[in-house]
Design a protein around this motif. Structure first.
Motif, short mmCIF file in Angstrom:
data_model
loop_
_atom_site.label_atom_id
_atom_site.label_comp_id
_atom_site.label_asym_id
_atom_site.label_seq_id
_atom_site.Cartn_x
_atom_site.Cartn_y
_atom_site.Cartn_z
N LYS A 1 21.19 -31.87 5.57
CA LYS A 1 19.94 -32.60 5.67
C LYS A 1 19.05 -31.94 6.70
N ASP A 2 17.77 -32.24 6.66
CA ASP A 2 16.80 -31.72 7.62
C ASP A 2 16.60 -32.74 8.74
N VAL A 3 16.72 -32.27 9.97
CA VAL A 3 16.50 -33.11 11.15
C VAL A 3 15.38 -32.47 11.96
N TYR A 4 14.45 -33.30 12.41
CA TYR A 4 13.30 -32.82 13.19
C TYR A 4 13.63 -32.95 14.67
N PHE A 5 13.59 -31.82 15.40
CA PHE A 5 13.88 -31.79 16.83
C PHE A 5 12.60 -31.51 17.61
N SER A 6 12.39 -32.26 18.69
CA SER A 6 11.23 -32.03 19.56
C SER A 6 11.64 -32.29 21.00
N ALA A 7 10.85 -31.77 21.94
CA ALA A 7 11.16 -31.92 23.36
C ALA A 7 10.01 -32.60 24.07
N TYR A 8 10.35 -33.52 24.99
CA TYR A 8 9.35 -34.28 25.74
C TYR A 8 9.76 -34.34 27.20
N THR A 9 8.77 -34.57 28.07
CA THR A 9 9.04 -34.80 29.49
C THR A 9 9.15 -36.29 29.74
N GLY A 10 9.49 -36.64 30.99
CA GLY A 10 9.62 -38.05 31.34
C GLY A 10 8.33 -38.83 31.22
N THR A 11 7.18 -38.14 31.18
CA THR A 11 5.90 -38.83 31.02
C THR A 11 5.60 -39.14 29.56
N GLY A 12 6.47 -38.68 28.66
CA GLY A 12 6.24 -38.91 27.24
C GLY A 12 5.37 -37.87 26.58
N LEU A 13 4.94 -36.85 27.35
CA LEU A 13 4.08 -35.81 26.80
C LEU A 13 4.92 -34.72 26.15
N ALA A 14 4.45 -34.22 25.02
CA ALA A 14 5.14 -33.13 24.36
C ALA A 14 4.97 -31.85 25.17
N ILE A 15 5.93 -30.94 25.02
CA ILE A 15 5.93 -29.68 25.76
C ILE A 15 5.51 -28.56 24.83
N GLU A 16 4.84 -27.54 25.39
CA GLU A 16 4.54 -26.34 24.61
C GLU A 16 5.86 -25.65 24.31
N GLN A 17 6.35 -25.86 23.10
CA GLN A 17 7.73 -25.52 22.81
C GLN A 17 7.98 -24.03 22.71
N GLN A 18 6.92 -23.22 22.57
CA GLN A 18 7.12 -21.77 22.56
C GLN A 18 7.52 -21.26 23.94
N LEU A 19 7.40 -22.10 24.97
CA LEU A 19 7.78 -21.70 26.31
C LEU A 19 9.25 -22.03 26.62
N LEU A 20 9.95 -22.64 25.64
CA LEU A 20 11.34 -23.02 25.80
C LEU A 20 12.22 -22.26 24.81
N ARG A 21 13.53 -22.32 25.04
CA ARG A 21 14.50 -21.72 24.12
C ARG A 21 15.43 -22.83 23.64
N PHE A 22 15.58 -22.93 22.32
CA PHE A 22 16.31 -24.02 21.69
C PHE A 22 17.48 -23.46 20.91
N TYR A 23 18.66 -24.08 21.08
CA TYR A 23 19.87 -23.59 20.42
C TYR A 23 20.59 -24.76 19.72
N ILE A 24 21.12 -24.49 18.54
CA ILE A 24 21.97 -25.43 17.82
C ILE A 24 23.32 -24.75 17.62
N ASP A 25 24.38 -25.34 18.21
CA ASP A 25 25.72 -24.75 18.16
C ASP A 25 25.71 -23.29 18.60
N GLY A 26 24.92 -22.99 19.63
CA GLY A 26 24.90 -21.66 20.21
C GLY A 26 23.99 -20.67 19.53
N ASP A 27 23.39 -21.06 18.39
CA ASP A 27 22.48 -20.17 17.67
C ASP A 27 21.04 -20.53 17.98
N ARG A 28 20.21 -19.51 18.26
CA ARG A 28 18.79 -19.73 18.57
C ARG A 28 18.09 -20.36 17.37
N ALA A 29 17.30 -21.38 17.62
CA ALA A 29 16.59 -22.10 16.56
C ALA A 29 15.18 -22.42 17.04
#
Length: 274
Positions: free
Chosen positions: A87-115
């Protein structure tokens, strides 16, 4: 000696099996592929603890048996893939203020693989997700059960570091965290940004207007903005007498470092000696 057969009935995951003889502490550890079985030859009439893990090291179940019969079978897992997978799951990152983060400035991994953030196809119920900043500092690392989950918000603590170059020339810089470094250039009036974990950073830069070298020590425990100032400056020149009466500029010759100039605003002066 009796035979103990461990059966992996999962159709979507391998398992890691740890078998420990309770009285002696002797143990065996093996990976059993999906829908596969392994046979063990063990001492009879003894108690054994069987710990079963997913391959990402999260515990699936623990079972204790007494091996009182030969060809004893213990099965783990379910023989059919849950209907929601893959299935498709939508992943996003937020700070404690509830604001979304510029996600290109982060590195995201699922089971050790870059995603990438956003929709990812998930085939297993249990996964490990990790988020790191630009310097590979781990901001989030967690094993999650994706059953009935189609959107997952990742809460992280991160701070913005912005640098603006107000000089008239390009600034060369190095941003350091311990032995890790990032180098680059900042154009005049350009603003660069990093989103980083709380830490102590060193920002070295060269102002190419005069070739001077500068260091900024940064304790990034909140959002911070730094300005790289110009060494140039603007001065307005005019002529007055002691009674503050203005003179007409065409009546006089004005020289700046022996160069004839018009009175008024002169921009981008580069030295204090005139």
């Amino acid at each position: 000696i009796y035979s103990l057969i461990i059966l992996n009935q999962f159709t979507y995951d391998d398992i890691v099996v740890n078998i420990t003889q309770v009285s002696s502490g002797i143990w065996l550890n093996h990976i059993i592929p999906k829908q596969f079985a392994l046979s063990y030859r063990l001492a009879p009439n003894m108690n054994y603890t069987i710990n079963v893990y997913y391959v990402n090291k999260s515990l699936f179940t623990t079972r204790t048996i007494n091996l009182t019969e030969n060809n004893h079978i213990e099965s783990f897992g379910t023989p059919t893939l849950p209907s929601e997978y893959p299935k498709d799951v939508y992943f996003s990152a937020y700070t404690g203020t509830g604001l979304a983060i510029e996600q290109q400035l982060l590195r995201f991994y699922i089971d050790g693989d870059r995603a990438d953030f956003g929709f990812n196809t998930i085939e297993s119920m249990i996964i490990t997700i990790t988020v790191k900043d630009y310097f590979n500092t781990t901001l989030f690392n967690q094993i999650i059960n994706t059953s009935d989950i189609y959107e997952y918000d990742i809460l992280i603590t991160i701070y913005s570091l912005k640098i603006k170059n107000e000089a008239e020339e390009i600034a060369n810089y190095t941003l350091k965290l311990g032995s890790l470094t990032e180098t680059g250039n900042i154009l005049p009036d350009e603003i660069i940004e990093y989103q980083l974990s709380s830490n102590n950073y060193v920002f070295d830069y060269t102002n190419n207007e005069d070739g001077s070298f500068h260091t900024i020590n940064i304790n990034l425990n909140q959002d911070r903005v730094y300005i790289l100032n110009s060494t140039y400056y603007d001065i307005y020149f005019s002529l007055y007498d002691v009674n503050l009466h203005i003179f007409y500029p065409y009546q006089y010759e004005f020289r700046l470092n022996n160069t004839i100039q018009d009175l008024g605003l002169i921009e981008d002066l580069q030295t204090d000696n005139y």
